[in-house]
Design a protein around this motif. Structure first.
Motif, PDB file in Angstrom:
ATOM      1  N   ILE B 101      -2.689 -47.586 -24.427  1.00  0.00           N
ATOM      2  CA  ILE B 101      -4.015 -47.646 -23.968  1.00  0.00           C
ATOM      3  C   ILE B 101      -4.628 -46.132 -23.828  1.00  0.00           C
ATOM      4  N   SER B 102      -3.773 -45.196 -23.252  1.00  0.00           N
ATOM      5  CA  SER B 102      -4.479 -43.744 -23.175  1.00  0.00           C
ATOM      6  C   SER B 102      -4.872 -43.375 -24.515  1.00  0.00           C
ATOM      7  N   LEU B 103      -4.058 -43.555 -25.549  1.00  0.00           N
ATOM      8  CA  LEU B 103      -4.600 -43.126 -26.896  1.00  0.00           C
ATOM      9  C   LEU B 103      -6.097 -43.795 -27.263  1.00  0.00           C
ATOM     10  N   ILE B 104      -6.109 -45.052 -26.916  1.00  0.00           N
ATOM     11  CA  ILE B 104      -7.418 -45.903 -27.207  1.00  0.00           C
ATOM     12  C   ILE B 104      -8.449 -45.135 -26.227  1.00  0.00           C
ATOM     13  N   VAL B 105      -8.119 -45.212 -24.861  1.00  0.00           N
ATOM     14  CA  VAL B 105      -9.034 -44.067 -24.245  1.00  0.00           C
ATOM     15  C   VAL B 105      -9.599 -42.938 -24.990  1.00  0.00           C
ATOM     16  N   ALA B 106      -8.737 -42.143 -25.345  1.00  0.00           N
ATOM     17  CA  ALA B 106      -9.042 -40.794 -25.729  1.00  0.00           C
ATOM     18  C   ALA B 106      -9.832 -40.920 -26.978  1.00  0.00           C
ATOM     19  N   ILE B 107      -9.472 -42.147 -27.848  1.00  0.00           N
ATOM     20  CA  ILE B 107     -10.186 -42.246 -28.924  1.00  0.00           C
ATOM     21  C   ILE B 107     -11.687 -42.357 -28.946  1.00  0.00           C
ATOM     22  N   LEU B 108     -11.831 -43.505 -28.041  1.00  0.00           N
ATOM     23  CA  LEU B 108     -13.208 -43.942 -27.497  1.00  0.00           C
ATOM     24  C   LEU B 108     -14.038 -42.871 -26.889  1.00  0.00           C
ATOM     25  N   ILE B 109     -13.572 -41.932 -26.219  1.00  0.00           N
ATOM     26  CA  ILE B 109     -14.355 -40.802 -25.817  1.00  0.00           C
ATOM     27  C   ILE B 109     -14.445 -39.817 -26.863  1.00  0.00           C
ATOM     28  N   SER B 110     -13.412 -39.344 -27.402  1.00  0.00           N
ATOM     29  CA  SER B 110     -13.651 -38.055 -28.083  1.00  0.00           C
ATOM     30  C   SER B 110     -14.123 -38.400 -29.410  1.00  0.00           C
ATOM     31  N   ILE B 111     -14.084 -39.468 -30.098  1.00  0.00           N
ATOM     32  CA  ILE B 111     -14.858 -39.282 -31.718  1.00  0.00           C
ATOM     33  C   ILE B 111     -16.277 -39.322 -31.591  1.00  0.00           C
ATOM     34  N   PRO B 112     -16.995 -40.218 -30.748  1.00  0.00           N
ATOM     35  CA  PRO B 112     -18.387 -40.046 -30.792  1.00  0.00           C
ATOM     36  C   PRO B 112     -18.788 -38.765 -30.297  1.00  0.00           C
ATOM     37  N   ILE B 113     -18.436 -38.331 -29.247  1.00  0.00           N
ATOM     38  CA  ILE B 113     -18.498 -36.964 -28.595  1.00  0.00           C
ATOM     39  C   ILE B 113     -18.593 -35.882 -29.655  1.00  0.00           C
ATOM     40  N   GLY B 114     -17.231 -35.843 -30.457  1.00  0.00           N
ATOM     41  CA  GLY B 114     -17.185 -35.062 -31.570  1.00  0.00           C
ATOM     42  C   GLY B 114     -18.032 -34.787 -32.590  1.00  0.00           C
ATOM     43  N   ASP B 126     -24.420 -30.130 -27.847  1.00  0.00           N
ATOM     44  CA  ASP B 126     -23.226 -29.513 -28.656  1.00  0.00           C
ATOM     45  C   ASP B 126     -22.425 -28.789 -27.439  1.00  0.00           C
ATOM     46  N   HIS B 127     -23.323 -27.987 -26.985  1.00  0.00           N
ATOM     47  CA  HIS B 127     -22.685 -26.925 -25.778  1.00  0.00           C
ATOM     48  C   HIS B 127     -22.089 -27.700 -24.649  1.00  0.00           C
ATOM     49  N   ALA B 128     -22.946 -28.921 -24.224  1.00  0.00           N
ATOM     50  CA  ALA B 128     -22.080 -29.861 -23.446  1.00  0.00           C
ATOM     51  C   ALA B 128     -21.077 -30.477 -23.719  1.00  0.00           C
ATOM     52  N   GLY B 129     -20.991 -30.895 -25.036  1.00  0.00           N
ATOM     53  CA  GLY B 129     -19.566 -31.460 -25.405  1.00  0.00           C
ATOM     54  C   GLY B 129     -18.559 -30.597 -25.757  1.00  0.00           C
ATOM     55  N   THR B 130     -18.804 -29.433 -25.799  1.00  0.00           N
ATOM     56  CA  THR B 130     -17.673 -28.557 -26.179  1.00  0.00           C
ATOM     57  C   THR B 130     -17.181 -28.073 -24.792  1.00  0.00           C
ATOM     58  N   SER B 131     -18.055 -27.878 -23.873  1.00  0.00           N
ATOM     59  CA  SER B 131     -17.659 -27.473 -22.622  1.00  0.00           C
ATOM     60  C   SER B 131     -16.931 -28.408 -21.893  1.00  0.00           C
ATOM     61  N   MET B 132     -17.172 -29.700 -22.225  1.00  0.00           N
ATOM     62  CA  MET B 132     -16.649 -30.795 -21.680  1.00  0.00           C
ATOM     63  C   MET B 132     -15.088 -30.798 -22.130  1.00  0.00           C
ATOM     64  N   ALA B 133     -14.934 -30.457 -23.433  1.00  0.00           N
ATOM     65  CA  ALA B 133     -13.751 -30.522 -24.137  1.00  0.00           C
ATOM     66  C   ALA B 133     -12.640 -29.340 -23.341  1.00  0.00           C
ATOM     67  N   THR B 217     -12.334 -33.332 -34.018  1.00  0.00           N
ATOM     68  CA  THR B 217     -13.539 -34.184 -34.678  1.00  0.00           C
ATOM     69  C   THR B 217     -14.737 -33.201 -35.113  1.00  0.00           C
ATOM     70  N   ARG B 218     -15.022 -32.451 -34.024  1.00  0.00           N
ATOM     71  CA  ARG B 218     -16.249 -31.397 -34.135  1.00  0.00           C
ATOM     72  C   ARG B 218     -16.079 -30.532 -35.521  1.00  0.00           C
ATOM     73  N   SER B 219     -14.864 -29.800 -35.248  1.00  0.00           N
ATOM     74  CA  SER B 219     -14.724 -28.960 -36.160  1.00  0.00           C
ATOM     75  C   SER B 219     -14.459 -29.538 -37.709  1.00  0.00           C
ATOM     76  N   SER B 220     -13.905 -30.673 -37.711  1.00  0.00           N
ATOM     77  CA  SER B 220     -13.626 -31.216 -39.175  1.00  0.00           C
ATOM     78  C   SER B 220     -14.913 -31.903 -39.630  1.00  0.00           C
ATOM     79  N   VAL B 221     -15.758 -32.534 -38.723  1.00  0.00           N
ATOM     80  CA  VAL B 221     -17.035 -32.891 -39.137  1.00  0.00           C
ATOM     81  C   VAL B 221     -17.859 -31.959 -39.598  1.00  0.00           C
ATOM     82  N   LEU B 222     -17.806 -30.780 -38.975  1.00  0.00           N
ATOM     83  CA  LEU B 222     -18.439 -29.405 -39.489  1.00  0.00           C
ATOM     84  C   LEU B 222     -17.995 -29.126 -40.769  1.00  0.00           C
TER      85      LEU B 222
END
Lengths: 278, 330
Positions: B101-114, B126-133, B217-222
């Protein structure tokens, strides 16, 4: 973008300096003795939150000890454990990684296998395991965290040395008759410094959180020494009555780790030539 | 290729078991007293010393330890009086459920933000996203857990603060996973109770992972955005949305999946602390209980278990990776 990187290094560096100042000058900064119990002033809320006694900025705990003073003194353990572990693990990892990368063959295979075995344990679990059997104590905690942390340095340094040793300036040094250890120390080591610095910075953040986690689990330093982790653990029982017992030590850990991570991020961006070109 | 990787795993597994075996000898004092407690009678001490082969040379002892480990015979726990293996297997599903469940929570949050951070690079988003990370990696999860308990559990009384299910509700054990079992039995009350009990621990455990995955996700999409095929896709006149989700993200996910696999260790690390904070009855909580009860045998087996699971998962990720990306060879 570049300005933002400098900002990260500056802001993170300032937080780290703040931690060092707190740790070193604790007796001068802390308003009270962190161990002194004042039973008449038990569980006083922070002064600014309407605490009856305006003397305690962050309130007092169940034995009437001043939270602010305990947090200031607690930074000593974080700093001591963090710095010592990072340096010792760094030395061990760099030496093994350097030797493995430079000499290759059997040495490299042996070191790589050992690294693989250590990497097979989740980092904190290895530390928990070691502490469970070694018992509480500052030296033990440093040892446990060091044993679980040296691997990261070893891998990074090995990789760097593998590519550095093929470079022309090393061949030139060898042609001039330089001995292996001289080359390693004089020519290769300085070139691995940027990456090692970045690894060390992030390691410091992880080690500080890990020390706090171990202390929280009761596997850290003995209970009479104030640490952020043990303060949080003790404060849990009074959470509904006195939330400040858990809020402030946690904030201290968070701000410290955040600062160090910020510094690491900034340093990595500065040292990474790929990013600079963009 | 896979066969070679599996053979290569054998020395590592032996190494893991050797370290775990040595742990017992790290502790100050006689291991027999560690196993039996300080008040053991001399007869018991002699019996256990012989039974566990502790009067044999170290190499022989290690051999016995491995032989027992192979067949899963670790004796009884001091604290619980039950076979160690039974205790571990009983609690394993709880930990796996929490980690999933933690993994699912993490994926749901991180991939869209990334993805969003990368697409809107160098903007405020972007700055808000990376700061949150950055905040996510810096939050000590035990503190986050305690704060969630204080606010969501205590002050606002929204979620239960401990355990796996409400007191009085029963779930018939089929797989050991409460969510699955309650659904299979059609017991919706139990299902919702289990969901509510899982939420806070899953957020606590998933936050750090979410932070790491957001960055990756962010760096790999970039990186993918700079590739030629992306330009081709754009040149074909595809909509920006199709370019991002169908072309860029699909390729970027290869890296993300690997990192997710490798971060399972972080989940196991975190499960020990999260389970302790929420008194969640998994193997992480069992580990801490065994340590405070000085039940060294149970501790040893649990550490071995964690090591082997982690190693096996990493191996699996390596193998799966070759299927996802045929360019990679083991």
């Amino acid at each position: 973008m570049r300005r933002f990187r400098y900002f990260k290094v500056f802001a993170g560096g300032m937080i780290l300096v703040g931690l060092i100042v707190c740790g070193v000058a604790a007796p001068m900064i802390a308003p009270y003795d962190p161990q002194e119990q004042r039973l008449e002033a038990r569980l006083q809320p922070p002064a600014w939150a309407g605490g009856a006694a305006a003397r305690y900025w962050l309130g007092t705990d169940n034995l009437g000890r001043d939270i602010l003073s305990r947090i200031i003194y607690g930074s000593r353990i974080s700093l001591l454990v963090g710095a010592t572990t990072v340096i010792l693990a760094g030395l061990l990892g760099c030496i093994l990684g350097g030797v493995a990368g430079y000499f290759g063959k059997g040495v490299d295979e042996l070191v790589s296998k050992v690294t693989e075995i250590f990497l097979a344990f989740p980092f904190l679990l290895l530390a928990i395991a070691l502490m469970a059997f070694l018992g509480q104590g500052v030296v033990n905690i440093i040892l446990a965290l060091m044993m679980s942390r040296w691997v990261q340095y070893c891998r990074v340094v090995r990789g760097e040395v593998l590519s550095l040793k093929e470079r022309d300036f090393i061949t030139a040094a060898r042609a001039l008759g330089a001995k292996d250890f001289y080359i390693l120390l004089r020519h290769i080591a300085p070139n691995t410094l940027p990456s090692v610095t970045v690894v060390a910075t992030f390691a410091m953040a992880i080690v500080i959180i890990s020390e706090a986690s171990l202390s929280f689990l009761g596997l850290g330093v003995p209970a009479y020494i104030p640490t952020w982790g043990s303060m949080l653990s003790e404060g849990r029982s009074y959470m509904t009555r006195a939330p400040w017992l858990t809020i402030f030590p946690g904030l201290a850990i968070f701000i410290t780790v955040f600062g160090i991570n910020l510094l690491g991020d900034g340093l990595r961006d500065l040292f990474d030539p790929k990013l600079q070109r963009q | 290729m896979i066969g070679r990787r599996l053979i290569g795993a054998i020395p590592v597994l032996l190494g893991i078991s050797f370290i775990v075996f040595l742990l017992m000898h790290l502790a100050p004092g006689d291991p027999v007293y560690l196993l039996l407690g300080e008040n053991a009678t001399p007869e018991d001490v002699a019996r256990v010393r012989h039974e566990w082969g502790l009067d044999e040379p170290l190499a022989m002892q290690y051999w016995q330890f491995i032989s027992r480990a192979m067949v899963g015979d670790f004796g009884r726990s001091l604290k619980f009086g039950e076979p160690v293996m039974k205790l571990v297997l009983e609690r394993l599903p709880a930990t796996i459920e929490l980690a999933t469940i933690s993994l699912i929570v993490a994926i749901l949050i991180s991939i869209p933000i990334g993805v969003y951070s990368a697409v809107k690079r160098d903007t405020l988003v972007d700055h808000a996203g990376t700061s949150m990370a950055l905040i996510g990696v810096s939050l000590p999860n035990f503190w986050l857990g305690i704060m969630l308990i204080y606010f969501l559990g205590g002050r606002w009384n929204l979620l239960p603060v401990a355990g796996r299910i409400e007191y009085g509700l029963e779930v018939q054990a089929i797989t050991g996973f409460y969510l699955l079992d309650s659904l299979l039995m059609g017991n919706m009350a139990a299902f919702w109770s289990a969901v509510k009990h899982l939420l806070m621990p899953a957020i606590t455990l998933g936050t750090a992972l979410a932070a790491i995955v957001t960055r990756i996700t962010r760096s790999s999409v970039l990186e993918m955005m700079r590739q030629d095929y992306v330009m081709t896709a754009r040149a074909k006149g595809l909509s920006e949305r199709a370019v991002i989700w169908r072309h860029i993200l699909r390729n970027a996910l290869i890296t993300v999946v690997t990192i997710l696999g490798l971060q399972l260790g972080a989940l196991l690390n975190g499960s020990v602390i999260t389970e302790t904070v929420f008194s969640y009855p998994g193997i992480g909580d069992l580990l801490i209980q065994s340590i405070s009860a000085r039940d060294y045998r149970l501790t040893q087996v649990l550490i071995l278990f964690f090591g082997v699971i982690y190693f096996a998962v990493n191996l699996l990720v390596d193998v799966v990776y070759t299927f996802i990306d045929p360019r990679i060879k083991l």
